[in-house]
Design a protein around this motif. Structure first.
Motif, PDB file in Angstrom:
ATOM      1  N   MET A   1     -54.968 -16.584  73.260  1.00  0.00           N
ATOM      2  CA  MET A   1     -53.591 -16.209  73.579  1.00  0.00           C
ATOM      3  C   MET A   1     -53.009 -17.122  74.651  1.00  0.00           C
ATOM      4  N   GLN A   2     -53.836 -17.478  75.644  1.00  0.00           N
ATOM      5  CA  GLN A   2     -53.384 -18.391  76.687  1.00  0.00           C
ATOM      6  C   GLN A   2     -52.977 -19.739  76.101  1.00  0.00           C
ATOM      7  N   THR A   3     -53.771 -20.226  75.150  1.00  0.00           N
ATOM      8  CA  THR A   3     -53.462 -21.507  74.506  1.00  0.00           C
ATOM      9  C   THR A   3     -52.109 -21.460  73.802  1.00  0.00           C
ATOM     10  N   ALA A   4     -51.859 -20.373  73.069  1.00  0.00           N
ATOM     11  CA  ALA A   4     -50.592 -20.234  72.347  1.00  0.00           C
ATOM     12  C   ALA A   4     -49.412 -20.081  73.298  1.00  0.00           C
ATOM     13  N   ILE A   5     -49.583 -19.257  74.330  1.00  0.00           N
ATOM     14  CA  ILE A   5     -48.496 -19.010  75.285  1.00  0.00           C
ATOM     15  C   ILE A   5     -48.127 -20.291  76.024  1.00  0.00           C
ATOM     16  N   ASN A   6     -49.127 -21.015  76.501  1.00  0.00           N
ATOM     17  CA  ASN A   6     -48.846 -22.248  77.231  1.00  0.00           C
ATOM     18  C   ASN A   6     -48.231 -23.313  76.334  1.00  0.00           C
ATOM     19  N   GLY A   7     -48.597 -23.269  75.049  1.00  0.00           N
ATOM     20  CA  GLY A   7     -47.981 -24.189  74.104  1.00  0.00           C
ATOM     21  C   GLY A   7     -46.490 -23.936  73.966  1.00  0.00           C
ATOM     22  N   TYR A   8     -46.118 -22.659  73.863  1.00  0.00           N
ATOM     23  CA  TYR A   8     -44.696 -22.322  73.746  1.00  0.00           C
ATOM     24  C   TYR A   8     -43.965 -22.571  75.065  1.00  0.00           C
ATOM     25  N   LEU A   9     -44.635 -22.294  76.189  1.00  0.00           N
ATOM     26  CA  LEU A   9     -44.030 -22.556  77.493  1.00  0.00           C
ATOM     27  C   LEU A   9     -43.738 -24.040  77.659  1.00  0.00           C
ATOM     28  N   GLY A  10     -44.657 -24.891  77.207  1.00  0.00           N
ATOM     29  CA  GLY A  10     -44.425 -26.328  77.280  1.00  0.00           C
ATOM     30  C   GLY A  10     -43.240 -26.758  76.436  1.00  0.00           C
ATOM     31  N   THR A  11     -43.050 -26.079  75.284  1.00  0.00           N
ATOM     32  CA  THR A  11     -41.913 -26.403  74.417  1.00  0.00           C
ATOM     33  C   THR A  11     -40.597 -26.001  75.057  1.00  0.00           C
ATOM     34  N   THR A  12     -40.551 -24.797  75.628  1.00  0.00           N
ATOM     35  CA  THR A  12     -39.305 -24.309  76.226  1.00  0.00           C
ATOM     36  C   THR A  12     -38.932 -25.073  77.501  1.00  0.00           C
ATOM     37  N   LEU A  13     -39.932 -25.512  78.241  1.00  0.00           N
ATOM     38  CA  LEU A  13     -39.664 -26.272  79.462  1.00  0.00           C
ATOM     39  C   LEU A  13     -39.511 -27.761  79.184  1.00  0.00           C
ATOM     40  N   HIS A  14     -39.809 -28.167  77.941  1.00  0.00           N
ATOM     41  CA  HIS A  14     -39.744 -29.577  77.540  1.00  0.00           C
ATOM     42  C   HIS A  14     -40.665 -30.449  78.387  1.00  0.00           C
ATOM     43  N   SER A  15     -41.778 -29.856  78.834  1.00  0.00           N
ATOM     44  CA  SER A  15     -42.724 -30.607  79.653  1.00  0.00           C
ATOM     45  C   SER A  15     -44.064 -29.888  79.697  1.00  0.00           C
TER      46      SER A  15
END
Length: 316
Positions: free
Chosen positions: A182-196
């Motif tokens: 779940m951490q892997t998926a959440i951080n993946g989406y967070l990286g997309t939304t923050l564009h970084s």
């Protein structure tokens, strides 16, 4: 194809981090303190990386209100999983501490891909993919030596100690693996939304550091034990790199999940983790106990590799 080597390298780093943090835990005498130190080093590494790449360190209030609450749980899940592995090592042994979280990761990553949870790319199950996942699970079991002739003796010993609470620890081990996926998926989406990916990893570890600071204050960890760890630092300098490895793992996860999916990242990382874990045990790397590679482990790794290839072919 070259992109798929990054998750394998992430798994190698994860196996290295486990051995390093286990050694650090022996110096500081507390799983919570060792996890806190590891997260703090990772946070400092990401702070330096953010500064050198001119990344922003803050998040606007409008960004927080416009996105779901689960977006901030990645750091908490990572802190629980990392600390849990250190605690479980003492409670149920290294064998179960390895295999049960892996089972949890495979189960959860499959669910995430199937239903597109946490805004991950959807990758529905097929019969061929299920076959590949079953091969991976079978390879994990063989590579960890669960069919070793000594296994009944080990199980009997375990049943005589902590019999009442062992099942709870085993359940928690599976849940810890699910939290890692779940951490892997959440951080993946967070990286997309923050564009970084760097900003996402920094935010994730900032939350994890705050959680572990509170835990260490609550458990009254002895910070003076850090002196012993520093005293050993000249000989065991590598006990401090676990945090950097963890930071790179989260950073690469934030980058790769939107590109190839959570399941693909988790499965390939698990393959790298198991292969390098076998090498660490075989050669006693990072001060670990020597445990020679057996025929069962080699067969298991080959079966797992076939399963990974099956899942890869179906995914792409």
């Amino acid at each position: 194809m070259l992109l798929l080597m990054f998750p394998v390298a992430m798994g190698v780093g994860l196996a290295m981090q486990t051995a390093v943090n286990a050694k650090l835990r022996g110096f500081v005498g507390s799983p919570y303190l060792s996890s806190g130190v590891s997260f703090l080093i990772a946070w400092l590494f990401l702070l330096l990386l953010s500064w050198t790449t001119h990344q922003t360190l803050v998040i606007s209030s409008s960004f927080i209100t416009q996105h779901p609450g689960w977006l901030w749980l990645g750091g908490l899940f990572g802190a629980i999983a990392l600390t849990g592995n250190v605690v479980l090592f003492q409670k149920i042994g290294s064998l179960q501490t390895t295999v049960l979280p892996i089972m949890g990761q495979i189960m959860m990553s499959t669910l995430i891909d199937q239903f597109g949870l946490f805004q991950s790319p959807t990758n529905p199950l097929t019969l061929a993919k299920v076959t590949g996942l079953l091969l991976i699970i079978g390879g994990v079991i063989l590579s960890l030596g669960l069919f070793d002739p000594r296994a009944p003796l080990l199980k009997a010993t375990e049943q005589r100690t902590h019999r009442g609470s062992q099942l709870l620890y085993q359940i928690f081990a599976v849940l810890a693996g699910m939290l890692m996926a779940m951490q892997t998926a959440i951080n993946g989406y967070l990286g997309t939304t923050l564009h970084s990916p760097i900003h996402a990893a920094f935010i994730s570890f900032s939350i994890g550091v705050l959680c572990l600071i509170l835990v260490n204050l609550f458990t009254r960890s002895h910070l003076t034990n850090l002196r012993r760890a520093f005293a050993q630092g000249r000989r065991y300098w590598w006990v401090w790199i676990g945090g950097v490895i963890g930071a790179l793992y989260v950073l690469c996860s934030s980058w790769l999940v939107p590109l190839i999916g959570t399941g693909q990242v988790v499965v390939l990382a698990l393959f790298g983790q198991l292969v390098f874990s076998a090498l660490v045990e075989n050669f006693g790397l990072f001060g670990s106990q020597v445990n020679r590679i057996t025929r069962s482990k080699i067969i298991g790794l080959v079966i797992m590799f076939v399963g990974v290839l099956t899942v890869k072919v179906i995914t792409f």
